[in-house]
Scaffold this motif. Structure first.
Motif: not given
Length: 229
Positions: A8-18, A87-94, A114-119
Motif C-alpha cells: 500500500r502506498l505510504k501516507d502523504r506526509s511520509e512520501l513528502a518527507s522522502v 537522480e533517483s528511482i522510486f518503486v511502488v511494490s512490496c 520505496t513509495a509503499a509499505n508491504s502488507l
C-alpha cells in the motif's frame, strides 16, 4: 488487505518527507502479482506520480512491470528505459520489487527508494523464484538502508546498525552469510549517503502493525470461499 494486494502506498506526509531531498525521479510500479486480475493496470504508480508532481518534483518517466521481482524479466524490460539525468528511482511494490530494482541500479549507483509499505500476511511474498525475501513488516526500512532489507538479511533483524560480532564480513550467527549491515554500509558509502544515514533518527519497529490474527482469519476466509465456490 484489499484484493490480495501485497503493498500500500505510504501516507502523504511520509512520501513528502522522502521526496524532500530528491528530484528528477523515475518511477517503477509493480503491475501484477497475487491480485485478482480485474484491471489491466494497477493505479498505485500513477497515484504516486501525481503526488510527486504536486510536491514540485520532476518525474523523468514511469513504467509498470508485471511481476517486478522477476529479476531477469525486469532487467530486460528496464534496459535503456531510465533516462539520462535521473537522480533517483522510486518503486511502488512490496519489498521484493524494491530489492530487485536496487540490485539492478547498483552499477549506476542510483539511489532507490520505496513509495509503499508491504502488507503483512501469512505466506510468500512475490511470484518469482528468488533468494530475496520480504518480511512484510508493514513499515519498510529500505529507504534507510539503500534497498537492502535489515529485517530478512540480518540474522538478528537489527534496524540501526550492526551488532559488532561480524568477522571478515561474515555474520557471527551464520559464518556462511554476509553481514547485512556491512553490505548496507558499503552500498550507502558508494552512493554518498553515509551522512544521510548517520543523521537518521533511531528506527523503532512497531510490531502492532503486524496483526497476525487478522491476517490468519483473512487467509482462512479466502481459502473457504475458494472451497465453497
Amino acid at each position: 488487505m484489499e484484493d490480495y494486494t501485497k503493498y500500500r502506498l505510504k501516507d502523504r506526509s511520509e512520501l513528502a518527507s522522502v521526496l524532500s531531498d530528491t528530484d528528477h525521479l523515475f518511477v517503477v510500479a509493480c503491475n501484477k502479482c497475487f491480485k485478482e486480475f480485474t484491471t489491466e493496470n494497477e493505479p498505485d504508480g500513477a497515484a504516486f506520480v501525481k503526488i510527486a508532481e504536486e510536491e514540485g518534483k520532476s518525474v523523468t518517466g514511469s513504467i509498470r512491470v508485471d511481476f517486478l521481482c522477476n529479476k531477469t524479466q525486469t532487467a530486460r524490460t528496464l534496459q535503456d528505459m531510465i533516462p539520462e539525468g535521473t537522480e533517483s528511482i522510486f518503486v511502488v511494490s512490496c519489498g521484493l520489487g524494491v530489492q530487485t530494482i536496487a540490485d539492478l541500479a547498483r552499477e549506476k549507483q542510483i539511489p532507490v527508494f520505496t513509495a509503499a509499505n508491504s502488507l503483512n500476511y501469512t505466506g510468500y511474498h512475490g511470484m518469482a523464484l528468488t533468494e530475496k525475501k520480504c518480511g512484510a513488516c508493514a513499515q519498510c526500512y529500505l529507504n534507510v538502508t539503500g534497498g537492502l532489507c535489515p529485517i530478512v538479511d540480518c540474522s538478528k533483524s537489527l534496524i540501526n546498525g550492526q551488532c559488532g560480532g561480524a568477522k571478515n564480513g561474515k555474520c557471527e550467527v551464520d559464518p556462511e552469510k554476509d553481514c547485512a549491515w556491512e553490505n548496507i554500509y558499503r552500498r550507502l558509502e558508494k552512493q554518498g549517503r553515509l551522512e544521510e544515514f548517520l543523521g537518521q533518527p533511531v528506527q523503532l519497529r512497531d510490531y502492532s502493525k503486524v496483526d497476525f490474527e487478522y491476517i490468519n482469519n483473512y487467509v482462512t476466509s479466502l481459502r473457504q470461499s475458494l472451497l465453497d465456490g
